[in-house]
Motif scaffolding. Structure first.
Motif, short mmCIF file in Angstrom:
data_model
loop_
_atom_site.label_atom_id
_atom_site.label_comp_id
_atom_site.label_asym_id
_atom_site.label_seq_id
_atom_site.Cartn_x
_atom_site.Cartn_y
_atom_site.Cartn_z
N LYS A 7 0.88 -0.95 -0.17
CA LYS A 7 0.12 -0.03 -0.02
C LYS A 7 0.85 1.35 0.02
O LYS A 7 0.57 2.15 -0.73
CB LYS A 7 -0.83 -0.02 1.07
N GLU A 8 1.81 1.25 0.88
CA GLU A 8 2.78 2.58 0.91
C GLU A 8 3.54 2.40 -0.36
O GLU A 8 3.64 3.72 -0.94
CB GLU A 8 3.87 2.40 2.06
N ARG A 10 2.30 1.78 -3.43
CA ARG A 10 1.31 2.52 -4.30
C ARG A 10 1.11 4.00 -4.12
O ARG A 10 1.09 4.71 -5.12
CB ARG A 10 0.03 1.84 -4.07
N GLU A 11 1.16 4.36 -2.86
CA GLU A 11 1.12 5.83 -2.26
C GLU A 11 2.30 6.35 -3.03
O GLU A 11 2.22 7.66 -3.47
CB GLU A 11 1.06 5.99 -0.97
N LEU A 12 3.51 6.01 -3.04
CA LEU A 12 4.86 6.37 -3.26
C LEU A 12 4.71 6.79 -4.77
O LEU A 12 4.91 7.79 -5.51
CB LEU A 12 5.88 5.65 -3.06
N GLU A 14 2.00 7.13 -6.41
CA GLU A 14 1.06 8.20 -6.68
C GLU A 14 1.77 9.60 -6.60
O GLU A 14 1.51 10.46 -7.37
CB GLU A 14 -0.38 7.96 -6.03
N PHE A 15 2.52 9.46 -5.52
CA PHE A 15 3.15 10.84 -4.81
C PHE A 15 4.20 11.30 -6.09
O PHE A 15 4.36 12.60 -6.52
CB PHE A 15 3.78 10.53 -3.62
N SER A 57 6.40 8.29 4.07
CA SER A 57 5.24 8.50 4.39
C SER A 57 4.87 9.58 4.90
O SER A 57 3.82 10.41 4.56
CB SER A 57 4.46 7.24 5.11
N MET A 60 5.67 12.53 2.69
CA MET A 60 4.46 12.50 1.59
C MET A 60 3.42 13.43 2.24
O MET A 60 2.63 13.98 1.71
CB MET A 60 4.19 11.18 0.96
N ALA A 61 2.98 13.28 3.41
CA ALA A 61 1.89 13.59 4.18
C ALA A 61 1.86 15.10 4.50
O ALA A 61 1.20 15.91 4.56
CB ALA A 61 1.74 12.83 5.68
#
Length: 170
Positions: A7-8, A10-12, A14-15, A57, A60-61
């Motif tokens: 999941k992290e 995938r977020e990476l 997208e970021f 994370s 990114m947040a």
């Protein structure tokens, strides 16, 4: 790879896409990640060395939406400019950004710019502001002459050494 790391990751991805970062390297314990998007050249390359997914994370947040984010200082490499600055005539002097930050052509939103194309400037005259870490840094002319071109775009990130203005020196 467990579900949380996936999941992290995938977020990476997208970021990185959202911030137009075309190339990224990361190593953590037994995990090595190298992401390189096909297509246009890299806007910024930031190998992260010792950063882990949890730190990433948090990074990114804390990133502003659509803004560029650099990796922590202990792990950052110099960013690489994707698009070469517009060709500038030989006789023109380029005023370059002394820091990484956000370029602003005026002292506040809606205010007149510090200088316009065609203005005559003197050494030490404020041309713009580069915001870095909530500090507004005035960028001054280092030559006297006529402002021929504003190369940077107001509100956009600039890199160290990136040309901001072209001045025809007197």
């Amino acid at each position: 790879m467990d579900g949380n790391k996936l999941k992290e990751l995938r977020e990476l991805v997208e970021f990185l896409k959202a911030n137009e970062i075309a190339e990224f390297d990361m190593e953590q314990d037994d995990l090595k990640v190298r992401i390189k998007f096909a297509g246009e050249p890299a806007v910024a390359a930031a190998p992260t060395g010792g950063i882990d997914l949890a730190q990433l994370s948090r990074l990114m947040a804390s990133a502003p939406a659509g803004g560029a984010v650099a990796a922590p200082a202990h792990a950052a490499a110099p960013a690489v400019s994707a698009a070469a600055p517009a060709p500038v005539e030989e006789a023109l002097h380029e005023v370059k950004s002394p820091i990484v930050g956000t370029f602003y052509e005026s002292p506040s939103p809606g205010a007149d710019p510090f200088v316009k194309i065609g203005d005559q400037v003197e050494v030490g005259q404020v041309l713009c502001i580069v915001e870095a870490m909530k500090l507004m840094n005035e960028i001054e002319a280092d030559v006297a002459g006529e402002v021929v071109k504003r190369i940077a775009t107001s509100g956009q990130p600039v890199e160290y050494g990136q040309p901001l203005f072209a001045i025809r020196a007197r």
